[in-house]
Design a protein around this motif. Structure first.
Motif, short mmCIF file in Angstrom:
data_model
loop_
_atom_site.label_atom_id
_atom_site.label_comp_id
_atom_site.label_asym_id
_atom_site.label_seq_id
_atom_site.Cartn_x
_atom_site.Cartn_y
_atom_site.Cartn_z
N ALA A 118 -3.47 4.24 -1.67
CA ALA A 118 -3.53 2.80 -2.61
C ALA A 118 -3.24 1.38 -1.90
N PHE A 119 -4.51 0.50 -2.17
CA PHE A 119 -3.96 -0.51 -1.66
C PHE A 119 -4.45 -1.63 -2.80
N SER A 120 -3.97 -2.91 -2.42
CA SER A 120 -4.45 -3.57 -3.71
C SER A 120 -5.41 -4.48 -2.91
N VAL A 121 -6.21 -4.82 -3.02
CA VAL A 121 -7.43 -5.74 -2.45
C VAL A 121 -7.63 -7.21 -3.56
N PRO A 168 0.82 -1.00 -0.62
CA PRO A 168 0.01 0.54 -0.20
C PRO A 168 0.67 1.73 -0.08
N ILE A 169 0.52 2.08 -0.16
CA ILE A 169 0.83 3.17 0.11
C ILE A 169 0.06 4.61 0.38
N ILE A 174 4.53 1.89 1.58
CA ILE A 174 5.27 3.41 1.11
C ILE A 174 4.43 4.21 2.06
N GLN A 175 5.18 5.26 2.92
CA GLN A 175 4.48 6.09 3.47
C GLN A 175 4.66 7.49 3.01
N LEU A 176 3.94 8.45 2.42
CA LEU A 176 4.21 9.83 1.62
C LEU A 176 4.19 11.02 2.62
N THR A 177 4.69 11.75 2.37
CA THR A 177 4.78 13.52 3.33
C THR A 177 3.65 13.81 2.98
N LEU A 178 2.31 13.26 2.31
CA LEU A 178 1.36 13.95 2.03
C LEU A 178 0.96 13.57 3.09
N ASP A 179 -0.70 14.95 3.35
CA ASP A 179 -1.62 15.00 4.20
C ASP A 179 -2.41 14.95 3.14
N ARG A 196 -5.65 -3.14 -8.05
CA ARG A 196 -4.92 -2.17 -7.64
C ARG A 196 -6.24 -0.99 -7.17
N PHE A 197 -6.55 -0.27 -5.75
CA PHE A 197 -7.87 0.53 -5.34
C PHE A 197 -7.30 2.14 -5.41
N TYR A 198 -7.56 2.94 -5.31
CA TYR A 198 -7.80 3.98 -4.96
C TYR A 198 -8.94 4.71 -4.25
#
Length: 225
Positions: A20-23, A10-11, A164-169, A97-99
């Motif tokens: 984002a993650f897989s289902v 996931p992201i 993966i962890q982004l700096t986005l909030d 992949r799902f958003y």
């Protein structure tokens, strides 16, 4: 050859909220050479999946050893096909992949193809890290035990055992997207870009752009990269 959509890590945003993650999904394929009653099978497929029997007859060409029937089918239809036990027709579990936020940060996240390969954005630039098992690594933390973003291995992202962890909030990103929508309606600009950056360390807290697209359906947008 059978090629399944691979599992991707996931992201998530800086607060751990999934972007984002897989289902789990199900796909159907056929080995035409194993099908004895081709016409009967074609009629059954047309009733379950739609299309004409003639279409399915052409697809089930007995000269072919393998053919996809439907990628990432709904669970309801997959169960129905499984119960029919059609010779030469097989159901295979894979990943989709799902958003969950659709267009939110889509320009940053990018998207994948049906086989789970990154084609744009973070999905492409960090494709290897998202597909491969996450390596064990020390995650820097501040004095309170919270994740520190001052030391980042991949630019504006940090690799963890959970993806993966982004700096986005996500919440601030939502506000930026709303303001961009207002600006687009007010000024009618063809291209609009906005970013929220932490001046102390350069972290990108939010970044939006117009025009945008839905990462779940990138090919339905005029902008797909």
């Amino acid at each position: 050859d059978l090629k399944k959509a691979q599992y991707r890590q996931p992201i998530v945003d800086r607060n751990g909220e999934e972007l984002a993650f897989s289902v789990p999904a199900v796909s159907v394929f056929a080995h035409p050479k194993m099908i004895k009653a081709r016409r009967k099978t074609a009629i059954t497929l047309s009733k379950v999946l739609g299309g004409t029997p003639h279409k399915w007859l052409q697809k089930l060409d007995k000269k072919k050893s393998f053919v996809w029937i439907h990628r990432q089918l709904t669970e309801e239809l997959a169960v129905k096909l499984t119960q029919l036990k059609l010779p030469g027709i097989f159901v295979e579990p894979e990943n989709h992949r799902f958003y969950p936020n659709a267009t939110l940060a889509s320009q940053v996240l990018g998207f994948t193809d049906i086989d789970g390969n990154g084609l744009a954005g973070i999905e492409l630039s960090l494709n290897k890290q998202l597909v491969d098992p996450i390596s064990r690594m020390a995650i820097p933390r501040d004095g309170k035990g919270n994740l520190s973003y001052l030391e980042k291995k991949y630019g504006d992202s940090i690799e963890t055992n959970d993806g993966i962890q982004l700096t986005l909030d996500r919440r601030i990103q939502h506000v930026v997207d709303e303001e961009l929508e207002k600006a687009e309606a007010l000024y009618g600009g063809k291209n609009i870009l906005a970013a929220v950056i932490n001046p102390t360390n350069g972290e990108i807290i939010a970044m939006g752009q117009r025009p945008l697209f839905d990462s779940n359906h990138p090919t339905q947008s005029a902008v797909s990269h």
